[in-house]
Design a protein around this motif. Structure first.
Motif, short mmCIF file in Angstrom:
data_model
loop_
_atom_site.label_atom_id
_atom_site.label_comp_id
_atom_site.label_asym_id
_atom_site.label_seq_id
_atom_site.Cartn_x
_atom_site.Cartn_y
_atom_site.Cartn_z
N SER A 97 56.59 -22.93 53.85
CA SER A 97 56.41 -22.53 55.25
C SER A 97 55.64 -21.22 55.36
CB SER A 97 57.78 -22.39 55.93
OG SER A 97 58.45 -21.26 55.43
N GLU A 98 55.01 -21.04 56.49
CA GLU A 98 54.28 -19.80 56.76
C GLU A 98 55.24 -18.61 56.81
OE1 GLU A 98 50.69 -21.43 56.49
OE2 GLU A 98 51.05 -19.30 56.91
N ARG A 99 56.45 -18.82 57.30
CA ARG A 99 57.43 -17.73 57.35
C ARG A 99 57.82 -17.27 55.95
NH1 ARG A 99 62.53 -19.39 60.40
NH2 ARG A 99 63.08 -17.25 59.82
N LEU A 100 57.96 -18.23 55.02
CA LEU A 100 58.29 -17.87 53.65
C LEU A 100 57.15 -17.07 53.02
CD1 LEU A 100 60.39 -18.18 51.41
CD2 LEU A 100 59.21 -20.26 50.69
N ILE A 101 55.91 -17.49 53.26
CA ILE A 101 54.75 -16.76 52.74
C ILE A 101 54.69 -15.36 53.34
CG2 ILE A 101 52.22 -16.70 52.77
CD1 ILE A 101 52.30 -19.77 52.57
N ALA A 102 54.97 -15.26 54.62
CA ALA A 102 54.89 -13.97 55.31
C ALA A 102 55.91 -12.97 54.76
CB ALA A 102 55.10 -14.17 56.81
N VAL A 103 57.14 -13.42 54.52
CA VAL A 103 58.16 -12.49 54.02
C VAL A 103 57.86 -12.07 52.58
CG1 VAL A 103 59.81 -14.18 53.09
CG2 VAL A 103 60.64 -12.01 54.00
N CYS A 104 57.28 -12.97 51.77
CA CYS A 104 56.89 -12.61 50.40
C CYS A 104 55.76 -11.58 50.41
CB CYS A 104 56.48 -13.85 49.62
SG CYS A 104 57.86 -14.96 49.22
N ASP A 105 54.79 -11.76 51.31
CA ASP A 105 53.71 -10.78 51.43
C ASP A 105 54.24 -9.44 51.93
OD1 ASP A 105 51.19 -13.21 52.44
OD2 ASP A 105 51.60 -12.31 50.48
N GLU A 106 55.17 -9.50 52.86
CA GLU A 106 55.75 -8.26 53.40
C GLU A 106 56.46 -7.46 52.32
OE1 GLU A 106 58.67 -9.03 56.41
OE2 GLU A 106 59.70 -7.12 56.02
N LEU A 107 57.16 -8.15 51.42
CA LEU A 107 57.95 -7.49 50.37
C LEU A 107 57.18 -7.33 49.06
CD1 LEU A 107 61.30 -9.46 50.93
CD2 LEU A 107 60.76 -7.16 51.75
N ASN A 108 55.94 -7.87 49.03
CA ASN A 108 55.18 -7.90 47.76
C ASN A 108 56.01 -8.60 46.67
OD1 ASN A 108 52.79 -6.62 48.65
ND2 ASN A 108 53.77 -4.61 48.46
N PHE A 109 56.64 -9.68 47.07
CA PHE A 109 57.45 -10.48 46.15
C PHE A 109 56.64 -11.70 45.72
CE2 PHE A 109 61.45 -11.76 44.32
CZ PHE A 109 61.35 -13.13 44.24
N PRO A 110 56.25 -11.79 44.43
CA PRO A 110 55.38 -12.88 43.97
C PRO A 110 56.03 -14.26 44.11
CG PRO A 110 55.39 -11.09 42.39
CD PRO A 110 56.49 -10.80 43.36
N LEU A 111 55.34 -15.14 44.81
CA LEU A 111 55.76 -16.54 44.95
C LEU A 111 54.68 -17.40 44.33
CD1 LEU A 111 57.78 -18.60 46.14
CD2 LEU A 111 56.40 -18.61 48.22
N ILE A 112 55.04 -18.12 43.27
CA ILE A 112 54.06 -18.88 42.48
C ILE A 112 54.35 -20.36 42.63
CG2 ILE A 112 53.12 -19.22 40.17
CD1 ILE A 112 54.47 -16.41 39.53
N LYS A 113 53.38 -21.10 43.11
CA LYS A 113 53.51 -22.56 43.25
C LYS A 113 52.99 -23.23 41.98
CE LYS A 113 51.70 -26.49 45.89
NZ LYS A 113 50.77 -26.91 46.95
N MET A 114 53.86 -24.06 41.34
CA MET A 114 53.48 -24.74 40.11
C MET A 114 53.09 -26.20 40.40
SD MET A 114 53.71 -22.35 37.96
CE MET A 114 53.25 -23.38 36.56
N PRO A 115 52.13 -26.75 39.65
CA PRO A 115 51.73 -28.15 39.84
C PRO A 115 52.89 -29.10 39.51
CG PRO A 115 50.12 -26.95 38.50
CD PRO A 115 51.31 -26.06 38.63
N ILE A 116 52.80 -30.30 40.08
CA ILE A 116 53.86 -31.28 39.90
C ILE A 116 54.05 -31.66 38.43
CG2 ILE A 116 54.58 -33.65 40.44
CD1 ILE A 116 54.85 -31.75 42.75
N HIS A 117 52.96 -31.74 37.66
CA HIS A 117 53.06 -32.24 36.28
C HIS A 117 53.56 -31.19 35.30
CE1 HIS A 117 49.01 -30.39 36.51
NE2 HIS A 117 49.21 -30.09 35.23
N VAL A 118 53.70 -29.97 35.72
CA VAL A 118 54.21 -28.92 34.84
C VAL A 118 55.74 -28.92 34.90
CG1 VAL A 118 54.29 -26.44 34.37
CG2 VAL A 118 52.15 -27.51 35.11
#
Length: 538
Positions: A97-118
């Motif tokens: 969600s955009e809200r989840l992305i926004a709070v991670c950017d606000e806190l400088n908390f790295p959120l890493i999306k991994m591919p399905i096959h990994v």
């Protein structure tokens, strides 16, 4: 040199990941790594969730709860977690969600999306190899659990043996797992312990009457002088089974409790990813019918609303039929009933079939059928099972009068079968209506068994004693004479005896009594005595 999130992203397969938010925190230090599917207030304080931990997760339990996701990120940031690698975006979490992305950017908390096959395992291995100071025994446990988890995740077989065997080795205790259909899928014990395991499982079910009462840690249970731990495997409102562990150690150490919890969560995710939707729906439909017949669904509105969601027209059910095999083991009778169950919807589309295992029987919920139609169903079912070399008797309940009375009608149909076999075993009809035998059901429910035994012994004791000593058939002949209005010809025909033999037995029976038992009111009381004897199996 410390390992930062930025440096970790240079390690395969993390190079395939995408930093979707919190890029300003890529210099955060990584001191440890863990997999966590469900993170709540209780888990925040445990040792593996310390400052610098790199979390691998699908956020399975809160995949569609944006508010909880945002709250979780803020709490992780408070705990100085280094980053969150998010897996299975699409299959588990519909989207980030955009809200989840926004709070991670606000806190400088790295959120890493991994591919399905990994896989989790690849990422865990990559980071662990770069960490110089880590608790080896804890990490070895995590690797083993999730290696088994990933292996099992790719295995379409539903035995889960590799995952459960791994747990048994890690905690050093024998264990067993019963799935949602009460079948033992895995056991560290030998076949000689099957009965004991079944007893433990049955007792454990009484501890967890509904999902809202299920505890989050294993519960001790003592059976046959030994202590066991039982842990239901469930997520949200879906029940997957029960884990049974034999151990004298209770309460568990933090590490053992962690291994058990992670294994249960892994089982939930495996089922979520591998179970076909049609099979899952079939299980829900079966459990609904099972609970409906046992009266576990509550009031009328709950029964109807849950039935509609599963495409069942329960409001129209007015009769319950029980197809009970005659004289066969469960192993030999189950498959013929399965084949019958598969044909029922095609021949009688308005009927709902379900196989019950204890006792083995096929139950039909029938809608808007007249007695003559039900009689036809009974004959058709009987003839079909005869072609399978199986005899059966079909019990038919009274009119239901409402879906909330289906459980009572089920009991009536079962009772009709039992009474018919006790009193009318010679009947040629393949079906019996409860309305035709409910007077006998009233006798069973209202007469005191002990007193009935005394009266029957007083009336029939002499004949029975003679039978025991001489291995004769006076008791059966007595009964047949009573129910056939003392017609020696009919009795001779039914018992395949000569008429003179019946006459001789009739005289012998009469010799035990001061007054002829076949005349006047005596006839009726002795007939009733035989009926009581068979009803109560005295």
């Amino acid at each position: 040199m410390s390992l930062t999130v930025q440096k970790a992203l240079a390690l395969p397969p993390l190079t395939l990941g995408t930093v979707v938010a919190g890029a300003g925190g890529l210099d955060r230090e990584i001191n440890s790594v863990t997999v966590q599917e469900i993170i709540n207030e209780d888990l925040i304080s445990v040792k593996f969730l310390t400052a610098g931990v790199f979390i691998v997760s699908s956020l399975y339990a809160i995949a569609e709860d944006t508010d909880t996701q945002v709250s979780l990120i803020r709490r992780l940031d408070d705990c100085q977690v280094s980053a969150l690698a998010l897996f299975n975006v699409g299959p588990v979490m519909p989207q980030i969600s955009e809200r989840l992305i926004a709070v991670c950017d606000e806190l400088n908390f790295p959120l890493i999306k991994m591919p399905i096959h990994v896989s989790y395992y690849e990422v865990l291995t990559a980071i662990i190899d770069k960490l110089l100071a880590h608790k080896v025994h804890t990490l070895e446990g995590i690797i083993q659990v999730y290696e088994a988890f990933n292996t099992q995740l790719m295995n379409i077989e539903e035995d889960y043996s590799s995952l459960l065997a791994m747990l048994g080795n890690m905690i050093g205790a024998p264990l067993a797992f019963f799935n949602h259909n009460q079948k033992c899928i895995y056991s560290s014990w030998g076949r000689e312990s099957d009965a004991l395991l079944k007893e433990i499982f049955c007792q454990s079910r009484s501890l967890f009457s509904n999902l809202s009462d299920i505890p989050k840690t294993p519960v001790p249970l003592t059976v046959a002088g030994k202590q066991y731990l039982v842990r239901p495997v469930h997520s949200n409102n879906t029940y997957y089974g029960v884990l049974i562990i034999e151990t004298s150690e209770y309460p568990l150490t933090g590490l053992m409790n962690f291994y058990i919890k992670q294994t249960c969560q892994a089982l939930c995710i495996i089922l979520l990813n591998s179970e076909r939707q049609d099979k899952y729906r079939k299980r829900l439909r079966y459990e609904y019918l099972y609970d409906l017949l046992l009266g576990n669904l509550g009031d009328r509105m709950q029964i109807l609303s849950q039935g509609r969601s599963l495409d069942y027209q329960i409001a129209g059910v007015d009769r319950v039929l029980v197809v009970s095999p005659t004289g066969c083991e469960q192993s030999s009778g189950f498959q013929p009933l399965q084949r019958l169950e598969a044909q029922i919807p095609h021949v009688f589309p308005s009927s709902i079939p379900i196989i019950m295992t204890e006792p083995l029987e096929l139950v039909l919920l029938s809608t808007r059928k007249k007695p003559k139609d039900l009689a036809y169903m009974g004959r058709w079912i009987s003839s079909l099972l005869l072609s399978e070399n199986m005899e059966s008797l079909v019990g038919v309940s009274s009119s239901c009068g409402g879906p909330e009375k289906i459980a009572a009608c089920y009991q009536e149909a079962q009772q009709a079968v039992r009474i018919s076999r006790q009193l009318f075993s010679q009947s040629s009809l393949p079906y019996v209506f409860y309305d035709d035998v409910k007077i006998f059901a009233l006798l069973q429910s209202s007469i005191k068994r002990k007193k009935a035994a005394e009266v029957v012994e007083e009336l029939m004791g002499s004949v029975e004693q003679y039978d025991r000593i001489n291995n004769s058939q006076l008791g059966e002949t007595f009964f047949q004479l009573l129910v056939n209005n003392v017609s020696t010809a009919q009795v001779a025909q039914q018992m395949f005896l000569h008429k003179n033999t019946v006459l001789q037995r009739k005289g012998k029976i009469a010799s035990f009594y001061a007054r002829d038992p076949f005349e006047g009111p005596n006839h009726l009381q002795y007939e009733l005595a035989v009926i009581l004897k068979r009803l109560f199996e005295l």
